[in-house]
Structures are given as C-alpha cells and as structure tokens.
Design a protein around this motif. Structure first.
Motif, short mmCIF file in Angstrom:
data_model
loop_
_atom_site.label_atom_id
_atom_site.label_comp_id
_atom_site.label_asym_id
_atom_site.label_seq_id
_atom_site.Cartn_x
_atom_site.Cartn_y
_atom_site.Cartn_z
N PHE A 128 0.29 3.47 -3.21
CA PHE A 128 -0.83 4.34 -2.86
C PHE A 128 -0.95 5.53 -3.81
CE2 PHE A 128 -2.81 7.88 -0.65
CZ PHE A 128 -4.00 7.30 -0.24
N VAL A 148 0.84 -1.20 0.00
CA VAL A 148 0.00 0.00 0.00
C VAL A 148 0.87 1.24 0.00
CG1 VAL A 148 -1.65 1.34 1.36
CG2 VAL A 148 -1.98 -1.11 1.07
N LYS A 149 1.92 1.22 0.79
CA LYS A 149 2.80 2.38 0.89
C LYS A 149 3.46 2.70 -0.45
CE LYS A 149 6.78 4.09 3.48
NZ LYS A 149 7.79 3.75 4.48
N ARG A 157 -3.97 6.27 -6.32
CA ARG A 157 -4.78 7.47 -6.12
C ARG A 157 -4.90 8.25 -7.41
NH1 ARG A 157 -2.17 11.43 -2.23
NH2 ARG A 157 -0.86 11.59 -4.06
#
Length: 103
Positions: free
Chosen positions: A73, A69-70, A77
């Motif tokens: 992300f 996710v890091k 997005r």
C-alpha cells in the motif's frame, strides 16, 4: 386329554411366535428409520465439511489479497502521488504552451 393339551400348547406357542414376529417387524422398521436418519446426518456432515473447506479456501484467498495490499500500500501510494504530481506538472506545461508562454 393329550390332544387338548397339545392344541392349547400349540396355540400358546403360535401366539408367542406371532407376538415375536410383530416385535421383529417393528424392530426392523425402527432399525431402517435409524439407518435413514444416520445417512441423513452423514450427508449433512459431509456437506458442512465441504462448506468448511470452501470457506477456508476463501479465507486464505482473502488473506492473501489483503496481505498484498498491506505490504504494497505505502509504495503504491507513493508511486501514485508521484504519477499525479507528474500529471499536474504536464498539465501546467501544456497549459503554458497553449497560452504561448516560453517553455
């Protein structure tokens, strides 16, 4: 006289033997209790070791997910924003067609 001395010594030795047998039995019981406690402690330790391994595996799994996710992300997005903008544009286009506007 010798017979009496023999019987006294024999009685004393029998009493000493009985006392030593009692001590031996008490010691053996205590040893069994200590071994039981040791086995219980080893089982507890083994269970805690297994718990530690499971927790470590869980931590590694969560770290892997969070790392993904890091690292992804921002790009996700941006892609999601582009997708949302495209949907808004398509919605506007379709709304215009429904009203009869020229496309």
């Amino acid at each position: 006289e010798a017979q009496k001395m023999y019987e006294e010594q024999r009685a004393a030795m029998q009493a000493a033997l009985d006392a030593q047998m009692g001590t031996k039995l008490a010691t053996e019981k205590e040893l069994a209790d200590v071994r039981s406690q040791k086995n219980d402690a080893e089982e507890f330790k083994d269970q805690k070791s297994a718990d530690l391994v499971a927790e470590t595996d869980l931590k590694d799994s969560i770290y892997s997910d969070c790392s993904w996710v890091k690292t992804h992300f921002d790009s996700r997005r941006d892609k999601r924003k582009t997708e949302m903008d495209g949907l808004v544009e398509a919605k506007g286009y379709l709304a215009g067609v429904m009203k009869g506007d020229d496309v």
